[in-house]
Design an enzyme around this catalytic site. Structure first.
Site, mmCIF file in Angstrom:
data_model
loop_
_atom_site.group_PDB
_atom_site.id
_atom_site.type_symbol
_atom_site.label_atom_id
_atom_site.label_comp_id
_atom_site.label_asym_id
_atom_site.label_seq_id
_atom_site.Cartn_x
_atom_site.Cartn_y
_atom_site.Cartn_z
ATOM 1 N N GLY A 1 0.842 -1.203 0.000
ATOM 2 C CA GLY A 1 0.000 0.000 0.000
ATOM 3 C C GLY A 1 0.875 1.249 0.000
ATOM 4 O O GLY A 1 2.105 1.165 0.153
ATOM 5 N N LEU A 2 0.224 2.380 -0.144
ATOM 6 C CA LEU A 2 0.936 3.660 -0.192
ATOM 7 C C LEU A 2 1.662 3.950 1.122
ATOM 8 O O LEU A 2 1.304 3.400 2.172
ATOM 9 C CB LEU A 2 -0.062 4.798 -0.444
ATOM 10 N N GLY B 1 2.151 5.555 4.427
ATOM 11 C CA GLY B 1 1.173 6.130 5.345
ATOM 12 C C GLY B 1 -0.169 5.415 5.352
ATOM 13 O O GLY B 1 -1.083 5.791 6.097
ATOM 14 N N ALA B 2 -0.299 4.377 4.536
ATOM 15 C CA ALA B 2 -1.589 3.667 4.477
ATOM 16 C C ALA B 2 -1.854 2.857 5.747
ATOM 17 O O ALA B 2 -2.996 2.614 6.114
ATOM 18 C CB ALA B 2 -1.637 2.759 3.249
ATOM 19 N N GLY B 3 -0.771 2.396 6.402
ATOM 20 C CA GLY B 3 -0.959 1.642 7.648
ATOM 21 C C GLY B 3 -0.278 0.280 7.682
ATOM 22 O O GLY B 3 -0.555 -0.524 8.576
ATOM 23 N N SER C 1 5.790 -1.993 -2.307
ATOM 24 C CA SER C 1 5.702 -2.964 -3.416
ATOM 25 C C SER C 1 4.666 -2.549 -4.466
ATOM 26 O O SER C 1 3.613 -3.171 -4.578
ATOM 27 C CB SER C 1 5.434 -4.381 -2.898
#
Ligand code: ADP
Length: 184
Positions: free
Chosen positions: A12-13, A15-17, A86
């Site tokens: 994920g981006l 800061g997405a978690g 990724s």
């Protein structure tokens, strides 16, 4: 304990978690005695893949090396938690096919939310022009088409996201339902 190895791959981006969820899942597994290893993208880039940059070739190399180590651990019965942006679908598919026991977790929050969180202050630096080739801004992110689990971290609490991952691991036979007691 006779556990099955598996790689849980958080994509994920920034800061997405990914780090938040993977750490919480790891804690939960560890508290139940599971053998595990955490490969966090930021830490991996300081040693295993030190010197690699953010071109497509370097990003792919970064993911392949993480995939290689994950494969070795997984086949020895370890639960591996990888958090790495990724961004490329093909490369994720490649490591998935190599590893076999592979759970893809799409940690999904809109770019706007990730940027508002700006956990590491990176988005501010991007907007000031200090960083280029940043995923989601001026570099691609190819979202998983059919992830094993999707966490919508803009809509869910951390506990809900963690529970989703544990539920799926249990369904797939990688951990027992005892894990879910007391999440949150
Ligand atoms: P990444 O590792 O993807 O770069 P981080 O885990 O470092 O992202 O940061 C994610 C931020 O989002 C943290 O501040 C975390 O507390 C917050 N957050 C809010 N809701 C969630 C959720 N459901 N899952 C994970 N993180 C969440």
């Amino acid at each position: 304990m006779n556990q099955r190895g598996v790689t849980i791959w958080f994509t994920g981006l920034s800061g997405a978690g990914k780090t938040t969820i993977s750490k919480a899942v790891a804690e939960k597994l560890r508290s139940q005695g599971y053998r595990l290893e955490v490969l966090d993208g930021d830490i991996v880039r300081q040693n295993l893949t030190k010197g690699l940059g953010f071109s497509k070739a370097d990003r792919d190399e970064n993911i392949r090396r993480i995939g290689f180590v994950s494969h070795l651990l997984t086949r020895n019965g370890v639960i591996v938690l990888v958090s790495a942006i990724s961004p490329y679908h093909e490369t994720r598919l490649e490591v998935k096919q190599k590893i076999g026991d592979f759970v893809e977790v799409y940690v999904n929050a809109p770019l706007k939310v990730c940027e508002e969180r700006d956990v590491k202050g990176l988005y501010k630096r991007v907007r000031r022009g200090e960083i280029t080739n940043f995923t989601g801004i001026d570099d691609p992110y190819e979202a998983p088409v059919n992830p094993t689990v999707e966490c919508r971290t803009d809509l869910e609490t951390v506990e809900e996201s963690v529970m989703k991952v544990l539920d799926r691991l249990e369904e797939l036979g990688y951990c027992s339902d005892k894990l879910k007691v007391g999440v949150g």
